[in-house]
Design a protein around this motif. Structure first.
Motif, PDB file in Angstrom:
ATOM      1  N   THR A 142     -18.135   7.172  15.379  1.00  0.00           N
ATOM      2  CA  THR A 142     -18.927   6.268  16.207  1.00  0.00           C
ATOM      3  C   THR A 142     -18.114   5.031  16.575  1.00  0.00           C
ATOM      4  O   THR A 142     -17.502   4.401  15.705  1.00  0.00           O
ATOM      5  N   PHE A 143     -18.124   4.705  17.864  1.00  0.00           N
ATOM      6  CA  PHE A 143     -17.440   3.510  18.366  1.00  0.00           C
ATOM      7  C   PHE A 143     -18.483   2.569  18.967  1.00  0.00           C
ATOM      8  O   PHE A 143     -19.203   2.949  19.898  1.00  0.00           O
ATOM      9  N   ASN A 144     -18.544   1.351  18.451  1.00  0.00           N
ATOM     10  CA  ASN A 144     -19.439   0.327  18.983  1.00  0.00           C
ATOM     11  C   ASN A 144     -18.629  -0.891  19.412  1.00  0.00           C
ATOM     12  O   ASN A 144     -17.944  -1.496  18.582  1.00  0.00           O
ATOM     13  N   ASP A 145     -18.675  -1.217  20.720  1.00  0.00           N
ATOM     14  CA  ASP A 145     -18.019  -2.414  21.220  1.00  0.00           C
ATOM     15  C   ASP A 145     -16.529  -2.434  20.866  1.00  0.00           C
ATOM     16  O   ASP A 145     -16.016  -3.398  20.290  1.00  0.00           O
ATOM     17  N   CYS A 146     -15.837  -1.353  21.204  1.00  0.00           N
ATOM     18  CA  CYS A 146     -14.413  -1.228  20.870  1.00  0.00           C
ATOM     19  C   CYS A 146     -13.545  -1.209  22.121  1.00  0.00           C
ATOM     20  O   CYS A 146     -14.006  -0.876  23.220  1.00  0.00           O
ATOM     21  N   TYR A 147     -12.264  -1.512  21.936  1.00  0.00           N
ATOM     22  CA  TYR A 147     -11.339  -1.661  23.064  1.00  0.00           C
ATOM     23  C   TYR A 147     -10.009  -1.022  22.717  1.00  0.00           C
ATOM     24  O   TYR A 147      -9.468  -1.209  21.619  1.00  0.00           O
ATOM     25  N   SER A 148      -9.447  -0.265  23.655  1.00  0.00           N
ATOM     26  CA  SER A 148      -8.158   0.386  23.456  1.00  0.00           C
ATOM     27  C   SER A 148      -7.233   0.044  24.614  1.00  0.00           C
ATOM     28  O   SER A 148      -7.579   0.269  25.778  1.00  0.00           O
ATOM     29  N   ALA A 149      -6.052  -0.511  24.287  1.00  0.00           N
ATOM     30  CA  ALA A 149      -5.141  -0.937  25.349  1.00  0.00           C
ATOM     31  C   ALA A 149      -3.681  -0.613  25.070  1.00  0.00           C
ATOM     32  O   ALA A 149      -2.811  -0.964  25.867  1.00  0.00           O
ATOM     33  N   GLY A 150      -3.378   0.035  23.960  1.00  0.00           N
ATOM     34  CA  GLY A 150      -1.990   0.342  23.626  1.00  0.00           C
ATOM     35  C   GLY A 150      -1.465   1.542  24.392  1.00  0.00           C
ATOM     36  O   GLY A 150      -2.197   2.490  24.679  1.00  0.00           O
ATOM     37  N   ALA A 151      -0.177   1.533  24.709  1.00  0.00           N
ATOM     38  CA  ALA A 151       0.458   2.661  25.396  1.00  0.00           C
ATOM     39  C   ALA A 151       0.498   3.883  24.491  1.00  0.00           C
ATOM     40  O   ALA A 151       0.712   3.773  23.283  1.00  0.00           O
ATOM     41  N   LEU A 152       0.301   5.067  25.064  1.00  0.00           N
ATOM     42  CA  LEU A 152       0.255   6.309  24.309  1.00  0.00           C
ATOM     43  C   LEU A 152       1.307   7.282  24.813  1.00  0.00           C
ATOM     44  O   LEU A 152       1.568   7.365  26.015  1.00  0.00           O
ATOM     45  N   LYS A 153       1.881   8.059  23.879  1.00  0.00           N
ATOM     46  CA  LYS A 153       2.885   9.047  24.269  1.00  0.00           C
ATOM     47  C   LYS A 153       2.831  10.238  23.344  1.00  0.00           C
ATOM     48  O   LYS A 153       2.755  10.103  22.127  1.00  0.00           O
ATOM     49  N   ASN A 154       2.883  11.429  23.953  1.00  0.00           N
ATOM     50  CA  ASN A 154       2.996  12.670  23.215  1.00  0.00           C
ATOM     51  C   ASN A 154       4.431  13.152  23.365  1.00  0.00           C
ATOM     52  O   ASN A 154       4.873  13.467  24.473  1.00  0.00           O
ATOM     53  N   ASN A 155       5.160  13.191  22.241  1.00  0.00           N
ATOM     54  CA  ASN A 155       6.583  13.527  22.340  1.00  0.00           C
ATOM     55  C   ASN A 155       6.884  14.975  21.965  1.00  0.00           C
ATOM     56  O   ASN A 155       8.005  15.323  21.642  1.00  0.00           O
ATOM     57  N   THR A 156       5.851  15.860  21.996  1.00  0.00           N
ATOM     58  CA  THR A 156       6.068  17.241  21.618  1.00  0.00           C
ATOM     59  C   THR A 156       6.962  17.962  22.630  1.00  0.00           C
ATOM     60  O   THR A 156       6.938  17.686  23.822  1.00  0.00           O
ATOM     61  N   SER A 157       7.739  18.886  22.118  1.00  0.00           N
ATOM     62  CA  SER A 157       8.574  19.728  22.983  1.00  0.00           C
ATOM     63  C   SER A 157       8.079  21.175  22.956  1.00  0.00           C
ATOM     64  O   SER A 157       8.744  22.071  23.443  1.00  0.00           O
ATOM     65  N   LYS A 158       6.870  21.374  22.389  1.00  0.00           N
ATOM     66  CA  LYS A 158       6.350  22.726  22.229  1.00  0.00           C
ATOM     67  C   LYS A 158       5.728  23.271  23.509  1.00  0.00           C
ATOM     68  O   LYS A 158       5.482  24.465  23.626  1.00  0.00           O
ATOM     69  N   GLY A 159       5.407  22.403  24.440  1.00  0.00           N
ATOM     70  CA  GLY A 159       4.787  22.838  25.675  1.00  0.00           C
ATOM     71  C   GLY A 159       3.386  23.365  25.485  1.00  0.00           C
ATOM     72  O   GLY A 159       2.885  24.155  26.283  1.00  0.00           O
ATOM     73  N   ASP A 160       2.710  22.941  24.417  1.00  0.00           N
ATOM     74  CA  ASP A 160       1.366  23.425  24.128  1.00  0.00           C
ATOM     75  C   ASP A 160       0.349  22.454  24.725  1.00  0.00           C
ATOM     76  O   ASP A 160       0.290  21.291  24.369  1.00  0.00           O
ATOM     77  N   GLU A 161      -0.499  22.935  25.610  1.00  0.00           N
ATOM     78  CA  GLU A 161      -1.440  22.076  26.316  1.00  0.00           C
ATOM     79  C   GLU A 161      -2.539  21.512  25.422  1.00  0.00           C
ATOM     80  O   GLU A 161      -3.246  20.592  25.816  1.00  0.00           O
TER      81      GLU A 161
END
Length: 286
Positions: free
Chosen positions: A240-259
Motif C-alpha cells: 500500500t502506498f499513501n501520499d508517496c513520491y518517486s523521482a529517482g532515475a531507473l535502469k535495467n542493466n540485464t543482458s538476458k533480453g527477457d521482457e
C-alpha cells in the motif's frame, strides 16, 4: 501496636522523601554510554552520551533500546547481527564507508504487539556488499513486524544480490510500515533486484505500507528496478502506498533480453494473487 504503626508511617515518609533524589525508584532509566563496547546486554536500555564508533558486531539478538540522543555512530562493521521483538533503535546518524551491511544483518521474529522499531535514523554510509544488502535491514529471515518512522538513507549501496535502500531481501512473512521515510542514495546490484526501499519480497505473505515516503535516488538492477519495491514474489502480498513520491532515475542493466524484467517508479513486478493499493501518489521518474 501504636509503636509498630508509628514505625511504618515513619518509614513510608522516608521512602517518599528519597524518591525525588533517585535513591529509590520503581524503574531504572537508560544506561548512558560513550563507547560501543558498553553494549553488552541484548535487552539493555542504552542512551548515547557522545559520538561513538561501532567497530564490532553485536552477535546476540538485540531486543533492547538504543537511543542515540542525536549523536553520530561511525560504522566500521555490521552493528547488529540480528534484531528481534521489542527492539527500539532511534535518534542517531550513521557515518562511514564499509564492505558489509552497515546496520542490521537480519531481522528475526517480532509481532505487532512488540515490533522492531527504527525511528529517526539517518544513514550516510556508503556500502559495497557481496550479498543481500540494505542500509537498514539486509535480510528478514523470520516472520516479523517492523515500523520505520522518519528514517533517511543518503548512502550509495552496491550489492551482488538483492538490494534496497531500507530492506534488501525477505524470505519470511512480514508486516512493515514506513512512515515519512526517504531514500536519496544510489542503489545498484550487478545480479538481482534493486529497489529504492525494498529489493525483493520472497516466499511469504507480506503487508507493506508506505505513508508519505519518497525515493529520489537512482536505482539500477540486473532484473527488476523500482523506486520503492523491485519484486514482490510472495503469495498474497499487499503493498500500500499513501501520499508517496518517486523521482529517482531507473535502469535495467540485464543482458538476458527477457521482457519480464522491468522498471517502475513504485513496484516493478508483482506475483499473481498479490495486490497494490495506491492513494495520492506521484511518479516523476526521468
Amino acid at each position: 501496636m501504636k509503636k509498630i504503626l508509628s514505625i511504618v508511617i515513619a518509614l513510608t515518609m522516608i521512602m517518599a522523601m528519597l524518591v525525588p533524589f533517585g535513591i529509590y525508584a520503581s524503574a531504572a532509566g537508560p544506561q548512558v554510554i560513550t563507547s560501543w563496547a558498553e553494549i553488552t546486554d541484548a535487552k539493555g536500555n542504552y542512551k548515547l552520551g557522545a559520538d561513538i564508533t561501532a567497530d564490532a558486531t553485536f552477535a546476540s539478538t538485540f531486543k533492547g533500546t538504543l537511543d542515540g540522543d542525536g549523536h553520530t555512530i561511525t560504522v566500521q562493521n555490521t552493528m547488529f547481527a540480528k534484531v528481534g521483538e521489542g527492539a527500539t533503535l532511534k535518534n542517531f546518524v550513521l557515518e562511514g564507508t564499509v564492505t558489509c551491511a552497515p546496520f542490521i544483518k537480519s531481522a528475526v521474529k517480532a509481532t505487532s504487539e512488540a515490533p522492531i522499531t527504527i525511528d529517526n535514523v539517518i544513514s550516510n554510509v556508503d556500502a559495497n556488499f557481496a550479498d543481500n544488502h540494505a542500509a537498514f535491514v539486509a535480510e528478514i529471515t523470520e516472520d516479523t513486524c517492523i515500523v520505520m518512522t522518519d528514517c533517511v538513507n543518503n548512502g550509495d549501496l552496491s550489492a551482488t544480490k538483492q538490494v534496497g535502500g531500507f530492506i534488501g531481501w525477505t524470505v519470511k512473512s512480514a508486516t512493515v510500515i514506513f512512515d515519512g521515510c526517504v531514500n536519496n542514495g544510489a542503489i545498484y546490484t550487478s545480479k538481482d533486484h534493486a529497489g529504492g526501499f525494498i529489493g525483493c519480497l520472497e516466499g511469504g505473505k507480506y503487508n507493506i505500507t508506505f505513508n508519505s515516503c519518497a525515493n529520489f535516488g537512482s536505482v539500477e538492477g540486473s532484473s527488476e528496478a523500482a523506486g520503492f519495491v523491485a519484486f514482490a514474489s510472495g503469495s498474497g502480498c499487499t503493498v500500500t502506498f499513501n501520499d508517496c513520491y518517486s523521482a529517482g532515475a531507473l535502469k535495467n542493466n540485464t543482458s538476458k533480453g527477457d521482457e519480464k524484467y522491468s522498471c517502475s517508479g513504485f513496484i516493478a513486478r508483482l506475483k499473481t494473487g498479490s495486490s497494490v493499493i495506491m492513494n495520492d501518489c506521484l511518479s516523476n521518474v526521468p
